[in-house]
Scaffold this motif. Structure first.
Motif, PDB file in Angstrom:
ATOM      1  N   THR A  72      -4.687  22.091   9.373  1.00 41.91           N
ATOM      2  CA  THR A  72      -4.861  23.157   8.371  1.00 41.91           C
ATOM      3  C   THR A  72      -5.301  22.619   7.015  1.00 41.91           C
ATOM      4  OG1 THR A  72      -2.487  23.040   7.852  1.00 41.91           O
ATOM      5  CG2 THR A  72      -3.193  24.710   9.446  1.00 41.91           C
ATOM      6  N   GLY A  73      -5.539  21.327   6.919  1.00 46.01           N
ATOM      7  CA  GLY A  73      -6.056  20.755   5.675  1.00 46.01           C
ATOM      8  C   GLY A  73      -5.012  20.585   4.592  1.00 46.01           C
ATOM      9  N   ARG A  74      -3.732  20.538   4.968  1.00 47.27           N
ATOM     10  CA  ARG A  74      -2.660  20.399   3.970  1.00 47.27           C
ATOM     11  C   ARG A  74      -2.025  19.011   3.981  1.00 47.27           C
ATOM     12  NH1 ARG A  74      -0.178  24.808   2.149  1.00 47.27           N
ATOM     13  NH2 ARG A  74       0.217  23.456   0.360  1.00 47.27           N
ATOM     14  N   ALA A  75      -2.629  18.087   4.699  1.00 48.56           N
ATOM     15  CA  ALA A  75      -2.011  16.760   4.833  1.00 48.56           C
ATOM     16  C   ALA A  75      -1.899  16.044   3.492  1.00 48.56           C
ATOM     17  CB  ALA A  75      -2.800  15.909   5.822  1.00 48.56           C
ATOM     18  N   ALA A  76      -2.941  16.101   2.684  1.00 44.46           N
ATOM     19  CA  ALA A  76      -2.913  15.415   1.391  1.00 44.46           C
ATOM     20  C   ALA A  76      -1.793  15.972   0.517  1.00 44.46           C
ATOM     21  CB  ALA A  76      -4.259  15.554   0.682  1.00 44.46           C
ATOM     22  N   GLU A  77      -1.670  17.300   0.500  1.00 43.12           N
ATOM     23  CA  GLU A  77      -0.604  17.921  -0.306  1.00 43.12           C
ATOM     24  C   GLU A  77       0.775  17.540   0.206  1.00 43.12           C
ATOM     25  OE1 GLU A  77      -3.260  19.445   0.811  1.00 43.12           O
ATOM     26  OE2 GLU A  77      -4.071  20.863  -0.651  1.00 43.12           O
ATOM     27  N   LEU A  78       0.936  17.423   1.535  1.00 40.96           N
ATOM     28  CA  LEU A  78       2.232  17.035   2.089  1.00 40.96           C
ATOM     29  C   LEU A  78       2.553  15.579   1.755  1.00 40.96           C
ATOM     30  CD1 LEU A  78       4.713  17.765   3.733  1.00 40.96           C
ATOM     31  CD2 LEU A  78       3.462  17.140   5.823  1.00 40.96           C
ATOM     32  N   VAL A  79       1.555  14.709   1.803  1.00 41.90           N
ATOM     33  CA  VAL A  79       1.758  13.303   1.419  1.00 41.90           C
ATOM     34  C   VAL A  79       2.254  13.232  -0.025  1.00 41.90           C
ATOM     35  CG1 VAL A  79       0.548  11.141   0.870  1.00 41.90           C
ATOM     36  CG2 VAL A  79       0.146  12.277   3.063  1.00 41.90           C
TER      37      VAL A  79
ATOM     38  N   ALA B 115       0.825  -1.209   0.000  1.00 42.43           N
ATOM     39  CA  ALA B 115       0.000   0.000   0.000  1.00 42.43           C
ATOM     40  C   ALA B 115       0.859   1.259   0.000  1.00 42.43           C
ATOM     41  CB  ALA B 115      -0.935  -0.006   1.208  1.00 42.43           C
ATOM     42  N   ILE B 116       1.927   1.270   0.782  1.00 44.17           N
ATOM     43  CA  ILE B 116       2.785   2.459   0.842  1.00 44.17           C
ATOM     44  C   ILE B 116       3.551   2.614  -0.472  1.00 44.17           C
ATOM     45  CG2 ILE B 116       4.888   1.460   1.854  1.00 44.17           C
ATOM     46  CD1 ILE B 116       3.333   4.693   3.091  1.00 44.17           C
ATOM     47  N   ALA B 117       3.924   1.471  -1.101  1.00 44.16           N
ATOM     48  CA  ALA B 117       4.611   1.535  -2.407  1.00 44.16           C
ATOM     49  C   ALA B 117       3.691   2.136  -3.463  1.00 44.16           C
ATOM     50  CB  ALA B 117       5.076   0.142  -2.830  1.00 44.16           C
ATOM     51  N   THR B 118       2.442   1.660  -3.502  1.00 43.81           N
ATOM     52  CA  THR B 118       1.481   2.184  -4.474  1.00 43.81           C
ATOM     53  C   THR B 118       1.229   3.670  -4.248  1.00 43.81           C
ATOM     54  OG1 THR B 118       0.417   0.013  -4.536  1.00 43.81           O
ATOM     55  CG2 THR B 118      -0.825   1.865  -5.443  1.00 43.81           C
ATOM     56  N   LEU B 119       1.165   4.073  -2.990  1.00 44.18           N
ATOM     57  CA  LEU B 119       0.986   5.487  -2.670  1.00 44.18           C
ATOM     58  C   LEU B 119       2.148   6.314  -3.221  1.00 44.18           C
ATOM     59  CD1 LEU B 119      -0.528   7.742  -1.070  1.00 44.18           C
ATOM     60  CD2 LEU B 119       0.969   7.182   0.852  1.00 44.18           C
ATOM     61  N   ILE B 120       3.372   5.825  -3.074  1.00 48.00           N
ATOM     62  CA  ILE B 120       4.537   6.573  -3.561  1.00 48.00           C
ATOM     63  C   ILE B 120       4.511   6.662  -5.085  1.00 48.00           C
ATOM     64  CG2 ILE B 120       7.063   6.545  -3.726  1.00 48.00           C
ATOM     65  CD1 ILE B 120       7.045   5.258  -0.898  1.00 48.00           C
ATOM     66  N   TYR B 121       4.065   5.582  -5.753  1.00 43.89           N
ATOM     67  CA  TYR B 121       4.010   5.618  -7.216  1.00 43.89           C
ATOM     68  C   TYR B 121       2.933   6.591  -7.710  1.00 43.89           C
ATOM     69  CZ  TYR B 121       6.092   0.893  -6.638  1.00 43.89           C
ATOM     70  OH  TYR B 121       6.857  -0.183  -6.260  1.00 43.89           O
ATOM     71  N   TYR B 122       1.740   6.466  -7.144  1.00 45.03           N
ATOM     72  CA  TYR B 122       0.579   7.214  -7.638  1.00 45.03           C
ATOM     73  C   TYR B 122      -0.130   7.905  -6.481  1.00 45.03           C
ATOM     74  CZ  TYR B 122       1.294   4.234 -11.718  1.00 45.03           C
ATOM     75  OH  TYR B 122       1.837   3.585 -12.794  1.00 45.03           O
ATOM     76  N   PRO B 123       0.466   8.930  -5.892  1.00 43.88           N
ATOM     77  CA  PRO B 123      -0.106   9.529  -4.677  1.00 43.88           C
ATOM     78  C   PRO B 123      -1.490  10.137  -4.886  1.00 43.88           C
ATOM     79  CG  PRO B 123       1.740  10.839  -5.503  1.00 43.88           C
ATOM     80  CD  PRO B 123       1.756   9.556  -6.254  1.00 43.88           C
TER      81      PRO B 123
ATOM     82  N   TYR C 178      -3.450   9.658   8.104  1.00 42.56           N
ATOM     83  CA  TYR C 178      -2.448  10.664   7.744  1.00 42.56           C
ATOM     84  C   TYR C 178      -1.248  10.601   8.685  1.00 42.56           C
ATOM     85  CZ  TYR C 178      -5.213  13.204   4.244  1.00 42.56           C
ATOM     86  OH  TYR C 178      -5.890  13.580   3.116  1.00 42.56           O
ATOM     87  N   LYS C 179      -1.481  10.472   9.983  1.00 41.13           N
ATOM     88  CA  LYS C 179      -0.384  10.430  10.950  1.00 41.13           C
ATOM     89  C   LYS C 179       0.542   9.244  10.683  1.00 41.13           C
ATOM     90  CE  LYS C 179      -2.626  12.712  14.898  1.00 41.13           C
ATOM     91  NZ  LYS C 179      -3.226  12.498  16.236  1.00 41.13           N
ATOM     92  N   VAL C 180      -0.053   8.059  10.566  1.00 39.35           N
ATOM     93  CA  VAL C 180       0.736   6.845  10.344  1.00 39.35           C
ATOM     94  C   VAL C 180       1.487   6.935   9.019  1.00 39.35           C
ATOM     95  CG1 VAL C 180       0.600   4.353   9.908  1.00 39.35           C
ATOM     96  CG2 VAL C 180      -0.762   5.382  11.748  1.00 39.35           C
ATOM     97  N   THR C 181       0.766   7.377   7.992  1.00 41.80           N
ATOM     98  CA  THR C 181       1.360   7.440   6.643  1.00 41.80           C
ATOM     99  C   THR C 181       2.503   8.441   6.591  1.00 41.80           C
ATOM    100  OG1 THR C 181      -0.721   6.770   5.621  1.00 41.80           O
ATOM    101  CG2 THR C 181       0.881   7.882   4.208  1.00 41.80           C
ATOM    102  N   LEU C 182       2.296   9.619   7.188  1.00 41.16           N
ATOM    103  CA  LEU C 182       3.353  10.633   7.160  1.00 41.16           C
ATOM    104  C   LEU C 182       4.597  10.157   7.915  1.00 41.16           C
ATOM    105  CD1 LEU C 182       1.269  13.908   7.488  1.00 41.16           C
ATOM    106  CD2 LEU C 182       2.815  13.322   5.610  1.00 41.16           C
ATOM    107  N   TYR C 183       4.419   9.504   9.049  1.00 40.85           N
ATOM    108  CA  TYR C 183       5.567   8.984   9.795  1.00 40.85           C
ATOM    109  C   TYR C 183       6.340   7.965   8.946  1.00 40.85           C
ATOM    110  CZ  TYR C 183       4.559  11.230  14.274  1.00 40.85           C
ATOM    111  OH  TYR C 183       4.383  12.152  15.267  1.00 40.85           O
ATOM    112  N   ARG C 184       5.604   7.116   8.231  1.00 44.50           N
ATOM    113  CA  ARG C 184       6.267   6.112   7.393  1.00 44.50           C
ATOM    114  C   ARG C 184       6.984   6.770   6.211  1.00 44.50           C
ATOM    115  NH1 ARG C 184       1.562   1.354   7.511  1.00 44.50           N
ATOM    116  NH2 ARG C 184       2.087   0.620   9.637  1.00 44.50           N
ATOM    117  N   LEU C 185       6.335   7.742   5.600  1.00 46.30           N
ATOM    118  CA  LEU C 185       6.967   8.434   4.466  1.00 46.30           C
ATOM    119  C   LEU C 185       8.221   9.178   4.915  1.00 46.30           C
ATOM    120  CD1 LEU C 185       3.825   9.847   2.585  1.00 46.30           C
ATOM    121  CD2 LEU C 185       5.297   7.971   1.853  1.00 46.30           C
ATOM    122  N   ILE C 186       8.176   9.744   6.095  1.00 45.41           N
ATOM    123  CA  ILE C 186       9.357  10.443   6.627  1.00 45.41           C
ATOM    124  C   ILE C 186      10.520   9.471   6.792  1.00 45.41           C
ATOM    125  CG2 ILE C 186      10.290  11.613   8.671  1.00 45.41           C
ATOM    126  CD1 ILE C 186       7.388  12.803   9.007  1.00 45.41           C
ATOM    127  N   ARG C 187      10.228   8.280   7.320  1.00 49.25           N
ATOM    128  CA  ARG C 187      11.295   7.283   7.508  1.00 49.25           C
ATOM    129  C   ARG C 187      11.893   6.839   6.176  1.00 49.25           C
ATOM    130  NH1 ARG C 187       9.655   2.550  11.617  1.00 49.25           N
ATOM    131  NH2 ARG C 187      11.672   1.802  10.796  1.00 49.25           N
TER     132      ARG C 187
END
Length: 654
Positions: free
Chosen positions: A171-178, A83-91, A109-118
């Motif tokens: 602030t509603g910017r989580a999707a853009e940050l992902v 799932a995280i790989a697919t997200l990185i390919y096609y966010p 968003y919290k879990v996903t952002l922490y994983r993307l940061i790592r």
């Protein structure tokens, strides 16, 4: 110290005016040399297959999956990794799915952002902070840099770190940050892309591939034969223009020229209907994809297909006669037609013709364009030369491309180095002088550039003729066959005439002395030097391996083009070269972006470790490393000059 050296050091002192600045730069460059070598990605023979190309580009031929595996191991499930790989390919597409299915979006968003940061920290670890900073998206540069450099496990920073993420969500910017993190990870995982030829033809969207390559952060291209004659067409070569239109018509891709590039084909359509209206054009049926072609267009397209093909044979005949050193007289076949008998003589053997309708050929002078043909060609040449988008794409091919490239100990080219049966380099006559090996590549590339850029009409014409030569001459490095049997395939049923014997190169690939001789010719040697080769599809379904000569040569064309996949059994090979060695990836056919997002499906079917290095490679082992070492040497000379008083430090206030 010579006067030249002193002048150079004085010039360098303008950039580093004090002992402190010079010493600091030496320390910086020396540190960079110790970083791991960045990842290179090799792709070849894309042939207009935009969706598959983009997917392979996005997943880095499995490099992103390997980063995820390195970072998380067994800490998360296989489904979560997918799932995280697919997200990185096609966010963007994956987020649409998430928004519809996730009950607790804030937690996701919290879990996903922490994983993307790592993952991002892992991917950025082989770069300097400065290089990472330059890659950051402007809107989130500050936020991402803080998240990458902060350490949430340290109590003093934990609240600050967590508050950044909470504020982004609030602030509603989580999707853009992902999306920003996903784009950054893809950018960092693969540092440089090599395209080893054949972007154009067969598939429908080479224009979109070119647009993507022009936006890529770091790319080079080794011209394939299918790229070179598009370059010739853009330069105004009438013979190359005919080939572009003929092959586009053959594969049901005339929309590419009309809609993709805005080239007006109406004059050709009118001409075709005037001269071939009553012609069934049975030999010119189209090889189109049913889901991508409107069959209602076939009636006209087949007539345009025949019309441009006859013009091509005429114009190519003129080129062969004008350039006897090309040694292609055997390809003059229009004058070998006996129209009364309905036959043609090919290499002293007479064959019946499948089609005897040639309304525009003057049998007294078969290679002369008719008045109507000449008018159509004049209009087509004007359209190609004045097509802004095509010119932009071709200029990119010239600025970022070449016939071959030596890069980080590897030799990259499309096709073959022309060889004799005994493995020696074939000597080829180019406008009165003979060339072989690397010299042949260099002189052909020089003329290819003149064909597009030269101001002098004679030099430009020579260059345009060479662009066509590179496309289909028996001694062309990127063609590599004894002849191109286009005429025979259209007009003669006997398939023995369709054969295109390959250059001896392809029979000598497993001979180490031959491969070593090629590498040495281009200045490479040693166990870690490789040839990376495109052009000839590897028939994996028959057990053929892309790894030749004990790993010294890799043929990575496995059939990106759907036209080749029934023969190869797969959808292409790609190659990754990272600090640990070479990894070859084989790919299954790509279905769609929608399926990839919905099912998390990927097209990497398996990978093969071609070579693992004994010692992990660093920047010091690369071409960039050589350049940095030279810079360090120069800076050390500058330091010595400062300390000897030969050059005086500048006042910082100056």
């Amino acid at each position: 110290m010579g006067q030249t050296d002193l002048r150079y050091l004085k010039s360098l002192s303008n950039q580093y005016p004090t002992i402190a600045t010079a010493a600091t730069e030496i320390i910086n460059l020396q540190a960079i040399l110790s970083l791991p070598k960045a990842t290179e990605h090799f792709i070849t023979d894309v042939h207009g297959e935009y969706d598959q190309f983009l997917h392979v580009l996005k997943n880095g031929s499995g490099a992103i999956k390997r980063k995820i595996e390195d970072e998380f191991g067994n800490a998360i499930s296989a489904a979560e990794k997918k799932a995280i790989a697919t997200l990185i390919y096609y966010p963007e597409q994956k987020l649409e799915q998430v928004l519809k299915t996730e009950d607790n979006l804030e937690d996701w968003y919290k879990v996903t952002l922490y994983r993307l940061i790592r993952i991002c920290k892992n991917a950025s670890s082989k770069y300097t902070r400065s290089k990472v900073r330059k890659a950051l998206p402007k809107d989130f540069a500050y936020v991402i840099e803080e998240l990458l450099t902060g350490r949430q496990e340290i109590s003093d920073q934990e609240a600050y770190y967590n508050e950044i993420i909470r504020s982004v969500i609030r602030t509603g910017r989580a999707a853009e940050l992902v999306i920003a993190f996903c784009n950054l990870i893809r950018r960092l995982v693969v540092d440089h892309l090599h395209v080893v030829g054949d972007i154009f033809d067969r598939g429908p969207y080479p224009n979109l591939i070119m647009d993507t390559l022009m936006e890529h952060h770091s790319v080079d291209i080794q011209w394939g034969n299918h790229d070179v004659y598009w370059m010739g067409a853009a330069s105004g070569s009438a013979a190359c223009i005919c080939n572009v239109i003929r092959i586009s018509a053959k594969y049901g891709n005339l929309d590419l020229l009309e809609d993709g590039y805005g080239i007006n084909l109406v004059p050709l359509a009118r001409f075709a209907m005037k001269w071939y209206d009553k012609d069934s054009c049975d030999c010119f049926k189209l090889d189109y994809r049913e889901d991508e072609y409107d069959v209602h267009d076939a009636f006209l397209d087949e007539k345009m297909h025949k019309a441009i093909t006859i013009m091509q044979f005429k114009l190519e005949g003129q080129l062969i006669k004008e350039n006897p050193e090309f040694e292609m007289e055997k390809r003059l076949l229009l004058d070998k037609i006996n129209i009364e008998k309905g036959t043609v003589c090919v290499e002293e053997t007479e064959y019946p013709l499948k089609d005897v309708s040639f309304p525009t050929i003057d049998w007294e002078d078969p290679y002369r364009l008719s008045e109507d043909e000449a008018d159509v060609m004049e209009r087509l040449v004007t359209a190609f030369v004045n097509c802004e988008k095509l010119q932009r794409h071709v200029r990119f091919l010239y600025t970022q491309g070449s016939l071959y490239k030596v890069y980080n100990g590897n030799l990259l080219y499309h096709g073959c180095v022309p060889l004799n049966e005994d493995g020696t380099f074939t000597r080829v006559n180019v406008f009165g002088k003979e060339y072989a090996g690397k010299e042949l590549y260099d002189v052909l590339e020089g003329y290819a550039r003149k064909g597009y850029y030269a101001i002098d009409p004679k030099e430009k014409k020579k260059g345009q003729d060479i662009l066509w030569f590179i496309w289909e001459n028996q001694n062309s490095p990127v063609f590599g066959k004894a002849k191109m049997t286009t005429f025979e395939r259209y007009f003669i049923a006997d398939k023995i005439t369709h054969q295109e014997p390959k250059n001896p190169y392809y029979r000598l690939l497993e001979k180490e002395e031959v491969v070593n001789r090629i590498l040495e010719e281009f200045g490479l040697e040693g166990a870690e030097a490789h040839i990376i080769n495109g052009h000839i599809p590897v028939e994996a379904k028959k057990g053929e391996s892309p790894v030749k000569c004990n790993g010294k040569l890799l043929i990575i064309d496995g059939g990106f083009s759907k036209a080749y996949q029934p023969k190869t059994g797969i959808a292409g090979y790609t190659l990754i070269y990272n600090s640990y060695g070479l990894v070859l990836a084989a790919h299954e056919p790509f279905e769609s972006v929608e399926k990839a997002v919905q099912d998390g499906s990927d097209i990497v079917s398996h990978t093969v470790l071609v070579q693992q290095v004994v010692r992990r490679k660093t920047v010091a082992d690369t071409d960039i490393g050589k350049s940095l070492k030279e810079s360090i040497h120069d800076l050390e000379e500058l330091l010595a000059a400062y300390r000897a008083g030969t050059i005086v430090e500048k006042n910082r206030a100056e």
